[in-house]
Motif scaffolding. Sequence first.
Motif, PDB file in Angstrom:
ATOM      1  N   GLU A 165       7.796 -13.340  -6.121  1.00 24.16           N
ATOM      2  CA  GLU A 165       8.567 -13.139  -4.878  1.00 24.16           C
ATOM      3  C   GLU A 165       9.130 -11.721  -4.798  1.00 24.16           C
ATOM      4  OE1 GLU A 165       9.705 -14.814  -1.997  1.00 24.16           O
ATOM      5  OE2 GLU A 165       8.062 -16.180  -2.440  1.00 24.16           O
ATOM      6  N   LEU A 166       9.639 -11.212  -5.899  1.00 24.80           N
ATOM      7  CA  LEU A 166      10.183  -9.853  -5.902  1.00 24.80           C
ATOM      8  C   LEU A 166       9.096  -8.838  -5.544  1.00 24.80           C
ATOM      9  CD1 LEU A 166      12.470  -9.892  -9.091  1.00 24.80           C
ATOM     10  CD2 LEU A 166      13.191 -10.062  -6.699  1.00 24.80           C
ATOM     11  N   ILE A 167       7.917  -8.997  -6.128  1.00 26.09           N
ATOM     12  CA  ILE A 167       6.817  -8.073  -5.870  1.00 26.09           C
ATOM     13  C   ILE A 167       6.349  -8.188  -4.426  1.00 26.09           C
ATOM     14  CG2 ILE A 167       4.450  -7.446  -6.469  1.00 26.09           C
ATOM     15  CD1 ILE A 167       5.104  -8.551  -9.319  1.00 26.09           C
ATOM     16  N   VAL A 168       6.101  -9.403  -3.980  1.00 24.42           N
ATOM     17  CA  VAL A 168       5.589  -9.618  -2.625  1.00 24.42           C
ATOM     18  C   VAL A 168       6.570  -9.092  -1.579  1.00 24.42           C
ATOM     19  CG1 VAL A 168       4.988 -11.413  -0.948  1.00 24.42           C
ATOM     20  CG2 VAL A 168       4.057 -11.501  -3.258  1.00 24.42           C
ATOM     21  N   GLY A 169       7.845  -9.266  -1.830  1.00 19.56           N
ATOM     22  CA  GLY A 169       8.839  -8.741  -0.899  1.00 19.56           C
ATOM     23  C   GLY A 169       8.720  -7.243  -0.731  1.00 19.56           C
ATOM     24  N   GLN A 170       8.360  -6.542  -1.790  1.00 15.99           N
ATOM     25  CA  GLN A 170       8.191  -5.093  -1.730  1.00 15.99           C
ATOM     26  C   GLN A 170       6.850  -4.684  -1.150  1.00 15.99           C
ATOM     27  OE1 GLN A 170      10.684  -2.720  -2.606  1.00 15.99           O
ATOM     28  NE2 GLN A 170      11.734  -4.666  -2.278  1.00 15.99           N
TER      29      GLN A 170
END
Length: 190
Positions: A165-170
Amino acid sequence: AFAGHFDDKVKVLNFAVGGRSSRSWHDEGRLPAVLKAKPGFVLIQFGHNDQPGKGIERETEPAGSFRDFLRLYVNAFRAAGAKPVLVSSVARRVFDEEGRIVSNLAPWAEAAGAVAEEMGGPFIDLHALSVAYHNRIGREASMAFNPKEGDVTHFNAKGAAVIAELIVGQIKTAVPELGAHVTARPDAAP
């Protein structure tokens, strides 16, 4: 955890191999397989196994050979028509007495950001994002992400979902052409 975030126009291929550094992944001849796959985007993340104590065949210096290997990868993927995205290392979940993350990966994370800036490419600072996230949730909640007792580097399924989720958000802002293919997930972690 990561692949499920994209629509059916995106096929996620994983060329990572556990325990490899930017040096050993290259020296084992793994780059040609990625180039042969003709990816549109390549997320490049190294650091944990580049640190001292991993052996000469894996170790790199943040200001030297680590940057050289990242540049090599960026240039190779660009030459093949892919868009490379540098991603800094996820923080190890080691907490100090005040309940804050203590990271020794910062020099490699900063080096990845510097190479992205130097080469004019996208960068996802997963190190800073993961430090902030784990500082927010605290040690006890963070330890629920351990795949086994005491493993503060790797993640179980719950932890992997959070990091994805952290990666996809970026990705949505760092790589908008790929971000356009991100789909909402009902089971998404905060």
